[in-house]
Write an enzyme that holds these catalytic residues in place. Structure first.
Site, PDB file in Angstrom:
ATOM      1  N   HIS A 156       9.201   5.920   4.268  1.00  0.00           N
ATOM      2  CA  HIS A 156       8.628   6.662   5.397  1.00  0.00           C
ATOM      3  C   HIS A 156       8.042   5.699   6.409  1.00  0.00           C
ATOM      4  O   HIS A 156       7.482   4.658   6.056  1.00  0.00           O
ATOM      5  CB  HIS A 156       7.569   7.663   4.929  1.00  0.00           C
ATOM      6  CG  HIS A 156       6.518   7.089   4.024  1.00  0.00           C
ATOM      7  ND1 HIS A 156       6.759   6.836   2.687  1.00  0.00           N
ATOM      8  CD2 HIS A 156       5.239   6.719   4.253  1.00  0.00           C
ATOM      9  CE1 HIS A 156       5.657   6.337   2.134  1.00  0.00           C
ATOM     10  NE2 HIS A 156       4.720   6.252   3.060  1.00  0.00           N
ATOM     11  N   GLY A 191       0.791  -1.226   0.000  1.00  0.00           N
ATOM     12  CA  GLY A 191       0.000   0.000   0.000  1.00  0.00           C
ATOM     13  C   GLY A 191       0.822   1.273   0.000  1.00  0.00           C
ATOM     14  O   GLY A 191       0.327   2.340   0.371  1.00  0.00           O
TER      15      GLY A 191
HETATM   16  P1  DGP Z   1       1.870   5.497   2.070  1.00  0.00           P
HETATM   17  O1  DGP Z   1       0.516   5.132   1.564  1.00  0.00           O
HETATM   18  O2  DGP Z   1       2.407   4.535   3.116  1.00  0.00           O
HETATM   19  O3  DGP Z   1       2.843   5.721   0.924  1.00  0.00           O
HETATM   20  O4  DGP Z   1       1.678   6.868   2.845  1.00  0.00           O
HETATM   21  C1  DGP Z   1       1.830   8.124   2.251  1.00  0.00           C
HETATM   22  C2  DGP Z   1       1.275   9.118   3.209  1.00  0.00           C
HETATM   23  O5  DGP Z   1       1.699  10.406   2.793  1.00  0.00           O
HETATM   24  C3  DGP Z   1      -0.245   9.170   3.286  1.00  0.00           C
HETATM   25  O6  DGP Z   1      -0.657   8.795   4.610  1.00  0.00           O
HETATM   26  C4  DGP Z   1      -0.602  10.611   3.021  1.00  0.00           C
HETATM   27  C5  DGP Z   1       0.705  11.335   3.136  1.00  0.00           C
HETATM   28  N1  DGP Z   1       0.865  12.452   2.235  1.00  0.00           N
HETATM   29  C6  DGP Z   1       0.727  12.423   0.881  1.00  0.00           C
HETATM   30  N2  DGP Z   1       0.960  13.636   0.359  1.00  0.00           N
HETATM   31  C7  DGP Z   1       1.267  14.446   1.418  1.00  0.00           C
HETATM   32  C8  DGP Z   1       1.612  15.822   1.507  1.00  0.00           C
HETATM   33  O7  DGP Z   1       1.711  16.562   0.529  1.00  0.00           O
HETATM   34  N3  DGP Z   1       1.851  16.303   2.766  1.00  0.00           N
HETATM   35  C9  DGP Z   1       1.760  15.512   3.886  1.00  0.00           C
HETATM   36  N4  DGP Z   1       1.995  16.091   5.061  1.00  0.00           N
HETATM   37  N5  DGP Z   1       1.453  14.203   3.810  1.00  0.00           N
HETATM   38  C10 DGP Z   1       1.210  13.685   2.606  1.00  0.00           C
END
Ligand code: DGP
Length: 112
Positions: free
Chosen positions: A98, A91
């Site tokens: 991260h 996912g």
């Molecule tokens: P994953 O699905 O594990 O790749 O999680 C990616 C996460 O990144 C998701 O929970 C939402 C977060 N995310 C995506 N775009 C941004 C952004 O522009 N800013 C922040 N703060 N979080 C973001």
């Protein structure tokens, strides 16, 4: 570099910083899934956990320590969860390694 999280680390895209040091940066998730939802990322671009080789062991340990440190700072004394979504089946939607730190509510198991 067109990576979204690299741009956040560089300050080109705004974020709410939670923790930072020479190796990592942590910021609030834009779409929180729990009262506390923080993303912990390495400053250097690594696409996924699967791309972190032997030489990244210390860095990975540092990021895990940082996640626990943030949990302590946030007062998550009742527990929390750290998740590293990896690849399509995991996912992962952003291709910069991260850790998700989730806490502040009871979290179900197993995940979907
Ligand atoms: P994953 O699905 O594990 O790749 O999680 C990616 C996460 O990144 C998701 O929970 C939402 C977060 N995310 C995506 N775009 C941004 C952004 O522009 N800013 C922040 N703060 N979080 C973001």
């Amino acid at each position: 570099m067109s990576c979204l999280f690299c741009k956040i680390i560089e300050g080109k895209i705004p974020s709410t910083a939670v923790f930072q040091d020479e190796l990592g940066y942590a910021f609030a998730d834009v779409n929180p899934q729990a009262p506390v939802h923080v993303l912990i990322v390495p400053r250097e671009h690594i696409s996924s956990l699967n791309d972190a080789g032997t030489e990244k062991q210390a860095l990975l340990g540092h990021l895990l320590w940082a996640a626990a440190e943030i949990a302590r700072q946030k007062g998550l004394t009742n527990g929390y969860r750290i998740v590293v979504n990896t690849g399509d089946d995991g996912g992962q939607s952003v291709e910069h390694l991260h850790l998700h730190l989730l806490g502040g509510r009871s979290l179900a198991w197993p995940p979907g």
